[in-house]
Design a protein around this motif. Structure first.
Motif, PDB file in Angstrom:
ATOM      1  N   THR A  20       0.840  -1.185   0.000  1.00 35.50           N
ATOM      2  CA  THR A  20       0.000   0.000   0.000  1.00 35.50           C
ATOM      3  C   THR A  20       0.879   1.241   0.000  1.00 35.50           C
ATOM      4  OG1 THR A  20      -0.081   0.048   2.407  1.00 35.50           O
ATOM      5  CG2 THR A  20      -1.797  -1.218   1.280  1.00 35.50           C
ATOM      6  N   ALA A  21       0.253   2.363  -0.262  1.00 40.50           N
ATOM      7  CA  ALA A  21       0.997   3.628  -0.276  1.00 40.50           C
ATOM      8  C   ALA A  21       1.566   3.919   1.105  1.00 40.50           C
ATOM      9  CB  ALA A  21       0.078   4.758  -0.729  1.00 40.50           C
ATOM     10  N   LYS A  22       0.845   3.548   2.138  1.00 36.89           N
ATOM     11  CA  LYS A  22       1.319   3.776   3.501  1.00 36.89           C
ATOM     12  C   LYS A  22       2.575   2.945   3.771  1.00 36.89           C
ATOM     13  CE  LYS A  22      -0.266   3.704   8.270  1.00 36.89           C
ATOM     14  NZ  LYS A  22      -1.383   3.424   9.170  1.00 36.89           N
ATOM     15  N   ARG A  23       2.579   1.708   3.312  1.00 31.72           N
ATOM     16  CA  ARG A  23       3.756   0.851   3.503  1.00 31.72           C
ATOM     17  C   ARG A  23       4.950   1.396   2.721  1.00 31.72           C
ATOM     18  NH1 ARG A  23       1.648  -5.357   3.085  1.00 31.72           N
ATOM     19  NH2 ARG A  23       0.607  -5.426   5.096  1.00 31.72           N
ATOM     20  N   ARG A  24       4.713   1.881   1.513  1.00 33.79           N
ATOM     21  CA  ARG A  24       5.804   2.441   0.720  1.00 33.79           C
ATOM     22  C   ARG A  24       6.386   3.680   1.379  1.00 33.79           C
ATOM     23  NH1 ARG A  24       3.092   3.015  -4.797  1.00 33.79           N
ATOM     24  NH2 ARG A  24       1.387   1.921  -3.858  1.00 33.79           N
ATOM     25  N   ARG A  25       5.527   4.555   1.886  1.00 32.53           N
ATOM     26  CA  ARG A  25       6.020   5.742   2.582  1.00 32.53           C
ATOM     27  C   ARG A  25       6.799   5.366   3.822  1.00 32.53           C
ATOM     28  NH1 ARG A  25       0.865   8.526   1.128  1.00 32.53           N
ATOM     29  NH2 ARG A  25      -0.002   7.374   2.866  1.00 32.53           N
ATOM     30  N   LEU A  26       6.330   4.368   4.554  1.00 35.96           N
ATOM     31  CA  LEU A  26       7.028   3.910   5.749  1.00 35.96           C
ATOM     32  C   LEU A  26       8.392   3.321   5.397  1.00 35.96           C
ATOM     33  CD1 LEU A  26       6.825   3.513   8.804  1.00 35.96           C
ATOM     34  CD2 LEU A  26       5.820   1.278   8.362  1.00 35.96           C
ATOM     35  N   ALA A  27       8.463   2.561   4.308  1.00 40.39           N
ATOM     36  CA  ALA A  27       9.737   1.995   3.877  1.00 40.39           C
ATOM     37  C   ALA A  27      10.700   3.088   3.438  1.00 40.39           C
ATOM     38  CB  ALA A  27       9.510   0.991   2.745  1.00 40.39           C
ATOM     39  N   CYS A  28      10.209   4.081   2.697  1.00 37.16           N
ATOM     40  CA  CYS A  28      11.058   5.201   2.282  1.00 37.16           C
ATOM     41  C   CYS A  28      11.566   5.980   3.486  1.00 37.16           C
ATOM     42  CB  CYS A  28      10.303   6.128   1.339  1.00 37.16           C
ATOM     43  SG  CYS A  28      10.063   5.434  -0.295  1.00 37.16           S
ATOM     44  N   ALA A  29      10.702   6.201   4.455  1.00 36.12           N
ATOM     45  CA  ALA A  29      11.108   6.922   5.660  1.00 36.12           C
ATOM     46  C   ALA A  29      12.158   6.133   6.423  1.00 36.12           C
ATOM     47  CB  ALA A  29       9.893   7.201   6.543  1.00 36.12           C
ATOM     48  N   ALA A  30      12.029   4.816   6.466  1.00 36.54           N
ATOM     49  CA  ALA A  30      13.016   3.980   7.157  1.00 36.54           C
ATOM     50  C   ALA A  30      14.365   4.040   6.451  1.00 36.54           C
ATOM     51  CB  ALA A  30      12.511   2.540   7.240  1.00 36.54           C
TER      52      ALA A  30
END
Length: 131
Positions: A20-30
């Motif tokens: 999901t977009a939320k997971r992608r944003r979380l991965a990018c932030a990590a």
């Protein structure tokens, strides 16, 4: 009796496989946080004095140039030789890949030849300069 097509999947099954977009944003932030942690980590700085040693003569400079030329040309030729070997082994029956492998082998041979001629080039420079 109801027949179903196994290739036709429901939308919920397809959506659960995609991030999901939320997971992608979380991965990018990590990833960004990890990069900042690595870049901004405090390091120990050692202040040491270094003596810059210049070559004793112009002959030493030319010899150093010769050694660098041999090293660089030999290294690049080795990379082309390795690339040609990998292309040849992975080509299977593709004649186009075999030709590309032959081109890599030719480039490697040229590189090794130039590396072997580097002492002659530096010798010619020595005679031009008058050493």
């Amino acid at each position: 009796m109801r027949l179903t097509n196994p290739t036709n999947t429901t939308r919920s099954t397809q959506d659960s496989a995609r991030p999901t977009a939320k997971r992608r944003r979380l991965a990018c932030a990590a990833v960004v946080a990890l990069a900042l942690l690595i870049l901004l980590a405090p390091g120990v700085a050692h202040a040491e004095t270094m003596d810059i040693v210049l070559a004793a003569s112009f002959t030493d400079v030319l010899n150093n140039i010769r050694n660098w030329l041999i090293g660089i040309l030999g290294g690049i030729a080795t990379v082309f030789l390795t690339l040609g070997g990998v292309r040849r082994s992975m080509a299977g029956g593709d004649p186009g890949e075999h030709e590309k492998a032959k081109d890599c082998f030719k480039a490697a041979g040229l590189g090794y030849g130039l590396a072997a001629l580097a002492p002659l080039v530096v010798g010619a420079l020595k005679t031009i300069v008058g050493l």
